[in-house]
Design a protein around this motif. Structure first.
Motif, short mmCIF file in Angstrom:
data_model
loop_
_atom_site.label_atom_id
_atom_site.label_comp_id
_atom_site.label_asym_id
_atom_site.label_seq_id
_atom_site.Cartn_x
_atom_site.Cartn_y
_atom_site.Cartn_z
N TRP A 55 -28.42 94.19 141.16
CA TRP A 55 -29.72 94.84 141.05
C TRP A 55 -30.70 93.93 140.32
N ILE A 56 -31.99 94.25 140.46
CA ILE A 56 -33.03 93.61 139.67
C ILE A 56 -33.17 94.49 138.44
N HIS A 57 -32.88 93.94 137.29
CA HIS A 57 -32.77 94.75 136.08
C HIS A 57 -34.12 95.32 135.63
N SER A 58 -34.09 96.54 135.18
CA SER A 58 -35.25 97.20 134.59
C SER A 58 -34.83 97.77 133.24
N GLN A 59 -35.52 97.35 132.19
CA GLN A 59 -35.23 97.85 130.85
C GLN A 59 -35.58 99.32 130.71
N THR A 60 -36.45 99.83 131.57
CA THR A 60 -36.83 101.24 131.49
C THR A 60 -36.00 102.13 132.41
N ALA A 61 -35.48 101.58 133.50
CA ALA A 61 -34.68 102.40 134.43
C ALA A 61 -33.22 102.52 133.98
N LEU A 62 -32.63 101.43 133.50
CA LEU A 62 -31.23 101.50 133.07
C LEU A 62 -31.17 101.98 131.63
N VAL A 63 -30.50 103.09 131.41
CA VAL A 63 -30.28 103.57 130.05
C VAL A 63 -29.10 102.81 129.46
N SER A 64 -27.95 102.84 130.19
CA SER A 64 -26.76 102.13 129.72
C SER A 64 -25.72 102.03 130.82
N ILE A 65 -24.79 101.12 130.60
CA ILE A 65 -23.57 101.04 131.38
C ILE A 65 -22.45 101.22 130.36
N THR A 66 -21.57 102.19 130.62
CA THR A 66 -20.47 102.44 129.69
C THR A 66 -19.14 102.17 130.36
N LEU A 67 -18.19 101.80 129.54
CA LEU A 67 -16.80 101.62 129.95
C LEU A 67 -16.03 102.67 129.18
N GLY A 68 -15.64 103.75 129.85
CA GLY A 68 -15.06 104.89 129.13
C GLY A 68 -16.10 105.44 128.17
N HIS A 69 -15.79 105.42 126.88
CA HIS A 69 -16.73 105.90 125.86
C HIS A 69 -17.41 104.75 125.13
N THR A 70 -17.22 103.52 125.60
CA THR A 70 -17.80 102.34 124.95
C THR A 70 -19.02 101.87 125.72
N THR A 71 -20.12 101.63 125.02
CA THR A 71 -21.32 101.10 125.66
C THR A 71 -21.12 99.62 125.94
N PHE A 72 -21.20 99.25 127.21
CA PHE A 72 -21.10 97.85 127.62
C PHE A 72 -22.45 97.16 127.37
N ILE A 73 -23.53 97.73 127.94
CA ILE A 73 -24.88 97.26 127.66
C ILE A 73 -25.84 98.44 127.68
N THR A 74 -27.00 98.26 127.07
CA THR A 74 -28.11 99.20 127.23
C THR A 74 -29.17 98.48 128.05
N GLY A 75 -30.14 99.22 128.52
CA GLY A 75 -31.20 98.61 129.31
C GLY A 75 -31.95 97.52 128.57
N GLU A 76 -32.11 97.68 127.29
CA GLU A 76 -32.87 96.71 126.49
C GLU A 76 -32.10 95.42 126.22
N ASP A 77 -30.80 95.41 126.49
CA ASP A 77 -29.98 94.22 126.21
C ASP A 77 -30.21 93.07 127.19
N VAL A 78 -30.84 93.37 128.32
CA VAL A 78 -31.01 92.37 129.39
C VAL A 78 -32.49 92.19 129.67
N GLU A 79 -32.87 90.95 129.97
CA GLU A 79 -34.26 90.62 130.27
C GLU A 79 -34.79 91.46 131.44
N HIS A 80 -36.00 91.98 131.29
CA HIS A 80 -36.65 92.80 132.32
C HIS A 80 -36.86 91.98 133.59
N HIS A 81 -36.54 92.57 134.74
CA HIS A 81 -36.70 92.00 136.08
C HIS A 81 -35.77 90.82 136.37
N LEU A 82 -34.73 90.66 135.58
CA LEU A 82 -33.73 89.61 135.84
C LEU A 82 -32.78 90.09 136.94
N PRO A 83 -32.54 89.29 137.98
CA PRO A 83 -31.54 89.68 138.99
C PRO A 83 -30.14 89.49 138.41
#
Length: 172
Positions: free
Chosen positions: A125-153
């Motif tokens: 995906w083309i990353h959006s800091q506002t669209a992605l809230v988080s990606i979790t692995l079980g109950h562990t947060t892998f990343i939040t939307g703010e962790d990755v540069e906006h519009h980065l593929p």
């Protein structure tokens, strides 16, 4: 005595070769395990990684960019280093939202589509800091939307030593 020594000279190297082969096979087959890897699509630079196991659940938590409603996707990690999409839950319908995947029900105000069972080698995906809230692995947060540069593929994939073997051998 002489017969015993000659049998030892023949049998011992054979046993050593078999033992070393088994050890090498075990090392290549086991390896360090699987990793959930988020990387830049253009440079392949690894941005984040986390150890995972077959059967672990990966969940994307989104806010739809136009409708501004929650959108949740639930995947499992498979032994062949793929993702299987099982469930999508969304608070309504709008642009880009599937209307009829799997078994559809309304639960707690959400449209829930289960038993989708779509397989993906990777998720891009083309990353959006506002669209992605988080990606979790079980109950562990892998990343939040703010962790990755906006519009980065970006690309989410599963990597491991199993990639040493052709995927076709793993799926037969």
């Amino acid at each position: 005595k002489r017969i015993m020594k000659s049998k030892t000279r023949v049998v011992l190297p054979g046993v050593l070769i078999i033992a070393m082969g088994a050890l090498l096979f075990s090392f290549l087959n086991q390896g360090p395990g699987l990793q959930l890897v988020l990387s830049d699509q253009e440079t392949s630079q690894v941005l984040f990684s986390l150890p995972v196991d077959t059967g672990d659940e990966v969940t994307f938590h989104w806010i739809h960019s136009f409708e501004h409603i929650p959108w949740i996707e639930e995947y499992s990690i498979e032994a062949d280093e793929t993702f299987v999409l099982h469930t999508i839950s969304v608070a309504g319908f709008g642009a880009g939202i599937p209307e009829n995947k799997g078994v559809v029900a309304i639960e707690d105000g959400m449209v829930v589509m289960r038993s989708i069972e779509e397989r993906f080698d990777e998720i891009r995906w083309i990353h959006s800091q506002t669209a992605l809230v988080s990606i979790t692995l079980g109950h562990t947060t892998f990343i939040t939307g703010e962790d990755v540069e906006h519009h980065l593929p970006v690309e989410l994939s599963i990597k491991g030593t199993r990639t040493l073997w052709p995927r076709s051998l793993l799926t037969k």
